[in-house]
Design an enzyme around this catalytic site. Sequence first.
Site, short mmCIF file in Angstrom:
data_model
loop_
_atom_site.label_atom_id
_atom_site.label_comp_id
_atom_site.label_asym_id
_atom_site.label_seq_id
_atom_site.Cartn_x
_atom_site.Cartn_y
_atom_site.Cartn_z
N LYS A 179 2.78 9.26 84.30
CA LYS A 179 3.71 9.60 85.05
C LYS A 179 3.31 8.95 86.35
O LYS A 179 3.96 8.09 87.00
CB LYS A 179 4.26 10.92 85.32
N ASN A 180 1.90 9.30 86.74
CA ASN A 180 1.49 8.96 88.13
C ASN A 180 1.14 7.30 88.13
O ASN A 180 0.77 6.92 89.23
CB ASN A 180 0.18 9.81 88.56
N CYS A 184 6.78 18.88 94.52
CA CYS A 184 6.24 20.16 94.23
C CYS A 184 5.91 21.00 95.54
O CYS A 184 5.35 20.68 96.35
CB CYS A 184 5.07 20.28 93.39
N ARG A 205 1.82 18.24 102.29
CA ARG A 205 1.04 17.00 101.93
C ARG A 205 1.71 15.78 102.87
O ARG A 205 2.87 15.25 102.50
CB ARG A 205 1.15 16.55 100.61
N ASP A 233 -4.81 18.56 89.15
CA ASP A 233 -3.84 18.52 88.29
C ASP A 233 -4.21 19.32 87.15
O ASP A 233 -3.25 19.60 86.24
CB ASP A 233 -3.21 17.09 88.15
N ARG A 273 9.15 17.68 84.68
CA ARG A 273 8.73 16.40 85.58
C ARG A 273 7.57 15.50 85.09
O ARG A 273 7.11 14.53 85.84
CB ARG A 273 8.61 17.08 87.09
#
Length: 427
Positions: free
Chosen positions: A22-23, A116, A121, A306, A398
Amino acid sequence: MGKFVVQGDTVLEGEVKISGAKNAALPIMAASILCDEEVVLENVPRLQDVFVMKDILLSIGFNVIFDKNTLIVSRAKDISCEVPYELVRKMRASFNVLGPIAARAGKARVALPGGCSIGVRPVDFHLEGLKKLGFSIKVEHGFVEATFEKRVEHATITLPFPSVGATEHLMTTASLLEGTHTIIENAAMEPEIVDLQNFLNAMGGNVKGAGTSRIEVEGVKKMNSVRYRIIPDRIEAGTYLIAIAASGGMGAVKNVIPSHLANPLGKLEQIGADLRIYKDTIEISMEKRPKSVDITTNPYPGFPTDLQPQMMVLLSIANGVSVITENVFKTRFLHVDELKRMGADIEVSGNVAIVRGVKKLSGAPVEGTDLRATAALLIAGIIAEGSTEISNVEHIFRGYENVVEKFENLGARIEYVPGETEKNREN
């Protein structure tokens, strides 16, 4: 909101195939804005965040076809300069379209991002970098407006922290600024950034240095059509490896790049896991109670933040005392209180958690607080004694493709009860 009802005392065994990252997929989708021609992306995970980015591309004038795990992006009409607030608020990574749109259209207006709830951030690193690339920035009424003012020959951007998002945003934007030589110092070094560099270069870009702390970009005039395959998701892979180890099971995690998991694999070996590592497969078995180990999260190649919540679950049943230091997101301990409800012995002071291993967790009603915390609670439910009900589970969709099916294939017993939000989500 939806919930999981998980029956515990389960030993996980079998094989699991890892999806695309995903990232990596999200910044690459954002970078496809730079191209007028067709972009074909393979191994794209079918996740909520990916569908949000798809909707963003549609909203600004691109055609997007998403068939199974192949996503095709093509220019439909003139690019719209504004991204609707209702899309940007759903996902932080959506902010990374600001620079590419402005590089293409001369200006862009994008809402400040959501995502999230694991602490503030800020996007300051992104905005200061864009200013050095020749953009003027105006922030008002919850929106950021970027306008291309002047072309600069040389831009050196030193990031105060190796931010993944800022690194990706700036290297993508700089790629289409013809005549500008950009240097990004203290750049993030994650494998997903290397994947983005490879994608940009496959389109005709001129980027080098990704995977190190110094990235150089020579802006080009035009990007070309490309077919590109997204790398496997190292965080998904790490989650299943940790889950199998925590359950005392054995299994094979396939379609993975082991070198992307060097630090977590080292920690798993320290706790007593038996690992066999092949080209694209990692086999793991855990026959004894895990040993305690200290974890410190840091930007890549350090231990990934993560995977911190998932690792905390494993260490909560380890023999001894473990210390977890969270250096990336200072408030990423929202899952601690939920694990304590299940019998974990964890004490938090600032960004440090002291985890005293207990023999067994016990099922309890708990609540998912963010993406990785929800994955951690799912692992806890699988290994706990009795039944665990996890509410507010929409976060997990997600970041984990077919998560229920994959865990069930390993032997987990999970009943998924969708809430109204999940009933409407795209599958």
